[in-house]
Design a protein around this motif. Structure first.
Motif, PDB file in Angstrom:
ATOM      1  N   TYR A   9       0.816  -1.214   0.000  1.00 30.25           N
ATOM      2  CA  TYR A   9       0.000   0.000   0.000  1.00 30.25           C
ATOM      3  C   TYR A   9       0.852   1.267   0.000  1.00 30.25           C
ATOM      4  N   SER A  10       1.940   1.270   0.736  1.00 31.38           N
ATOM      5  CA  SER A  10       2.762   2.473   0.862  1.00 31.38           C
ATOM      6  C   SER A  10       3.544   2.798  -0.414  1.00 31.38           C
ATOM      7  N   ILE A  11       3.743   1.831  -1.301  1.00 31.10           N
ATOM      8  CA  ILE A  11       4.508   2.098  -2.522  1.00 31.10           C
ATOM      9  C   ILE A  11       3.630   2.258  -3.767  1.00 31.10           C
ATOM     10  N   VAL A  12       2.347   1.957  -3.653  1.00 30.29           N
ATOM     11  CA  VAL A  12       1.431   2.142  -4.781  1.00 30.29           C
ATOM     12  C   VAL A  12       0.935   3.586  -4.760  1.00 30.29           C
ATOM     13  N   ILE A  17      -2.912   1.069  -9.792  1.00 20.97           N
ATOM     14  CA  ILE A  17      -3.796  -0.063  -9.575  1.00 20.97           C
ATOM     15  C   ILE A  17      -2.962  -1.285  -9.238  1.00 20.97           C
ATOM     16  N   VAL A  18      -3.608  -2.276  -8.657  1.00 19.47           N
ATOM     17  CA  VAL A  18      -2.960  -3.524  -8.288  1.00 19.47           C
ATOM     18  C   VAL A  18      -3.808  -4.659  -8.846  1.00 19.47           C
ATOM     19  N   ASN A  31      -9.474  -3.391   3.372  1.00 17.43           N
ATOM     20  CA  ASN A  31     -10.164  -2.127   3.630  1.00 17.43           C
ATOM     21  C   ASN A  31      -9.410  -0.909   3.100  1.00 17.43           C
ATOM     22  N   LEU A  32      -8.151  -1.060   2.658  1.00 19.57           N
ATOM     23  CA  LEU A  32      -7.396   0.063   2.100  1.00 19.57           C
ATOM     24  C   LEU A  32      -7.541   0.169   0.573  1.00 19.57           C
ATOM     25  N   ALA A  50      -7.747  -0.618  -6.495  1.00 22.06           N
ATOM     26  CA  ALA A  50      -7.174   0.725  -6.471  1.00 22.06           C
ATOM     27  C   ALA A  50      -7.084   1.172  -5.021  1.00 22.06           C
ATOM     28  N   PRO A  51      -5.972   1.811  -4.652  1.00 24.93           N
ATOM     29  CA  PRO A  51      -5.852   2.289  -3.268  1.00 24.93           C
ATOM     30  C   PRO A  51      -6.838   3.425  -2.987  1.00 24.93           C
ATOM     31  N   LEU A  52      -7.322   3.473  -1.762  1.00 20.02           N
ATOM     32  CA  LEU A  52      -8.246   4.549  -1.356  1.00 20.02           C
ATOM     33  C   LEU A  52      -7.468   5.776  -0.938  1.00 20.02           C
TER      34      LEU A  52
END
Length: 52
Positions: A9-12, A17-18, A31-32, A50-52
């Protein structure tokens, strides 16, 4: 799966997108991230997040 999604999460970037491929025993949700798409290829489940 939860640990993987938390660690990346911290590098996206927020615009990134993942894509995650897993068997049906692993649940792809966190939940993130927001689910953008989900489909199956054979026995594999593929989720686009996709990150929130």
């Amino acid at each position: 799966m939860q640990i993987l999604l938390t660690n990346i999460y911290s590098i996206v970037s927020k615009q990134g997108i993942v894509a995650v491929c897993a068997d049906k025993a692993q649940k792809i949700k966190h939940n993130l991230y927001k689910h953008l798409d989900y489909f199956k290829v054979g026995k594999r489940h593929i989720a686009i997040l996709a990150p929130l």
